[in-house]
Design an enzyme around this catalytic site. Sequence first.
Site, short mmCIF file in Angstrom:
data_model
loop_
_atom_site.label_atom_id
_atom_site.label_comp_id
_atom_site.label_asym_id
_atom_site.label_seq_id
_atom_site.Cartn_x
_atom_site.Cartn_y
_atom_site.Cartn_z
N PHE A 164 0.79 -1.23 0.00
CA PHE A 164 0.00 0.00 0.00
C PHE A 164 0.83 1.28 0.00
O PHE A 164 0.32 2.35 -0.34
CB PHE A 164 -0.94 0.02 1.23
CG PHE A 164 -0.26 0.38 2.52
CD1 PHE A 164 0.02 1.70 2.84
CD2 PHE A 164 0.13 -0.61 3.42
CE1 PHE A 164 0.67 2.03 4.03
CE2 PHE A 164 0.78 -0.29 4.60
CZ PHE A 164 1.04 1.03 4.91
N SER A 241 5.24 -7.04 3.11
CA SER A 241 5.88 -7.33 4.41
C SER A 241 6.68 -8.63 4.34
O SER A 241 6.45 -9.47 3.46
CB SER A 241 4.79 -7.45 5.48
OG SER A 241 3.88 -8.46 5.10
N CYS A 296 9.83 1.41 2.99
CA CYS A 296 10.79 0.34 3.29
C CYS A 296 12.17 0.93 3.48
O CYS A 296 13.06 0.29 4.01
CB CYS A 296 10.78 -0.71 2.18
SG CYS A 296 11.44 -0.10 0.64
N GLU A 395 9.81 -3.82 12.68
CA GLU A 395 9.42 -2.80 11.71
C GLU A 395 8.11 -2.18 12.21
O GLU A 395 7.07 -2.84 12.24
CB GLU A 395 9.19 -3.41 10.32
CG GLU A 395 8.77 -2.35 9.30
CD GLU A 395 8.54 -2.90 7.89
OE1 GLU A 395 7.93 -3.95 7.73
OE2 GLU A 395 8.99 -2.23 6.93
P1 NAD Z 1 1.43 -6.74 2.95
O1 NAD Z 1 2.46 -7.81 3.00
O2 NAD Z 1 0.38 -6.76 4.00
O3 NAD Z 1 0.63 -6.78 1.55
C1 NAD Z 1 1.32 -6.76 0.33
C2 NAD Z 1 0.48 -7.52 -0.70
O4 NAD Z 1 0.34 -8.89 -0.30
C3 NAD Z 1 -0.92 -6.97 -0.89
O5 NAD Z 1 -1.22 -6.90 -2.26
C4 NAD Z 1 -1.81 -7.98 -0.18
O6 NAD Z 1 -3.09 -8.12 -0.76
C5 NAD Z 1 -1.02 -9.27 -0.30
N1 NAD Z 1 -1.23 -10.18 0.84
C6 NAD Z 1 -1.45 -9.83 2.14
N2 NAD Z 1 -1.58 -10.93 2.90
C7 NAD Z 1 -1.43 -11.99 2.08
C8 NAD Z 1 -1.44 -13.40 2.30
N3 NAD Z 1 -1.64 -13.93 3.51
N4 NAD Z 1 -1.24 -14.21 1.23
C9 NAD Z 1 -1.04 -13.70 0.00
N5 NAD Z 1 -1.02 -12.36 -0.26
C10 NAD Z 1 -1.20 -11.52 0.77
O7 NAD Z 1 2.21 -5.35 2.93
P2 NAD Z 1 1.63 -3.88 3.07
O8 NAD Z 1 1.20 -3.67 4.48
O9 NAD Z 1 0.69 -3.59 1.99
O10 NAD Z 1 2.95 -3.01 2.78
C11 NAD Z 1 3.89 -2.66 3.75
C12 NAD Z 1 5.09 -3.57 3.75
O11 NAD Z 1 5.71 -3.57 2.47
C13 NAD Z 1 6.16 -3.12 4.73
O12 NAD Z 1 6.65 -4.23 5.42
C14 NAD Z 1 7.23 -2.51 3.83
O13 NAD Z 1 8.54 -2.52 4.38
C15 NAD Z 1 7.12 -3.39 2.64
N6 NAD Z 1 7.73 -2.78 1.46
C16 NAD Z 1 8.93 -3.26 1.04
C17 NAD Z 1 9.57 -2.68 -0.04
C18 NAD Z 1 10.92 -3.20 -0.49
O14 NAD Z 1 11.37 -2.83 -1.56
N7 NAD Z 1 11.57 -4.04 0.28
C19 NAD Z 1 8.98 -1.61 -0.71
C20 NAD Z 1 7.74 -1.14 -0.26
C21 NAD Z 1 7.12 -1.74 0.83
#
Ligand code: NAD
Length: 495
Positions: A164, A241, A296, A395
Amino acid sequence: MSTRVLSHFIAGKAVVDAGTQQWTNMNPATGEVVSILPMDSIAAADQAVAAADEAYPAWSATPVGDRVQPLFKYKSILEANIDELADLIVAEHGKARAEAIGSVRRGIDCIEFACGAPTLMMGQTLPQIAVSSSFCRTEDEGGVPIDSTADRTPIGVCVGITPFNFPLMVPMWMWPMAVACGNTFVLKPSEKVPLSSVRAFEFADEAGFPPGVLNLVHGGADVVNHLITHDDVRAVSFVGSTKIAKHIYQTATAAGKRAQCMGGAKNYMVIMPDANHEAAIEGVIGSVFGNSGQRCLAGSAVVLVGDAGDWFVPAVVEATKKVSVASGETKGVGIGPVIDCASRERIAGYVQRGIDEGAEILLDGREALMPEGDCFIGPTIFDRVTSDMAIATDEIFGPVMSIMRASSLDEAIDTANTSPYGNMGVIFTSSGYSARRFKAASRAGMIGVNVGVPAPMSVFPFAGWGHSFYGDLHANGPDAVRFYTEYKITVTRWL
Ligand code: NAD
């Protein structure tokens, strides 16, 4: 802004399949409902993959120079509509408008890079690797020369699953390079910020991508898990995440897919006593509190070396008090709300935990001057944080600074290296020796030297280590070209 009830975008058309469960998003600053979307339309996911699969033969056979033409046009369309896209990002995510504009520009940067696909996809040749004859060593003696080439070829249907925090930019790490390389694509954007992705795909359609090259399907875990194991999907790019990144990597690779999965982070910033004071204060504040800490590449733990605390602590507290907290639309605002009420509660819980675990609270974000509303939380600063506290290890993904102390650079590096993550490490110093030592010893993929958010431009790979990344080839840069193509080696003999 009126509420949008969202459809999927498949083969160039809006496709309605609401499934059995819907998700409702509110503008985190106002509480107004901005979007409603389907969460479990497996049939739509199947339809999107089928459309991508059908479009693949013609698209992959289209000359690469022609494939990048819609991307050139798309760049101009995005530039002309940057305000509309920023409005959508602010409305659904809450971030400050300047940050939203910056993120669209970073997305455009990825499109520019992908426009270079004709050069980036070039393969390798080695003429005359051998001469075929058991008796002759050279052509002059009657042998037949053998040449070899390595061509980069597209791989098929690729899937992207995004988080998001950067609604428009993170999808751009994936699909522009994927389609420029001749693949077709299915995006599953974050259910929390679908509006800007939908609009970006409508603009991509205007740019002239043939139907089926780009498809977007909404959904949650069930849709993701279906896509990443689908027989007709070849590669999976994920950003989110750490827990989910690991799950996606394990599941997708077990199903035989190529996968690159970017995860969460806990980023350490080291401040040396000899650092430029203004640059360090400004860099740390921008890194820790920018985008309300939802990056991130957000600095989170700040390790002060030697007597750096004497000047750093009072100055950072004073400067932080000036960071305004208001709707992202407010002119000159420092930070907007966090994504939702649950995030606000989680962050407030960490603030309480820091106090309970014995850290010294210098500024409590729960008491900041800010608008009424469930999603606002101001900047928090803790001092005397130790490695065993949750605010040093987890985090938080919110505007919380955890200040720690170290007696030497090496002790600071050791502290940072205890983190199982490894996305970013930052040092502020005026010593080339310290900077070099930090760079060499840090177990992190992205290093900032007097730079608070060392986000690589798209010509470089976006490269986390440890639990911040699962896979081999990172997003962007030459890694992206390698991820979205595979080599075909040809050995040729003309008789
Ligand atoms: P999230 O992991 O909750 O969701 C990311 C995606 O995964 C979404 O599209 C969601 O629908 C899907 N998802 C969620 N739960 C799932 C499951 N159980 N099974 C399959 N798919 C699932 O992450 P978020 O809260 O949207 O974003 C924040 C996180 O993203 C933070 O931890 C941040 O550090 C990370 N992030 C990392 C980078 C990087 O380059 N390393 C960049 C941006 C964000």
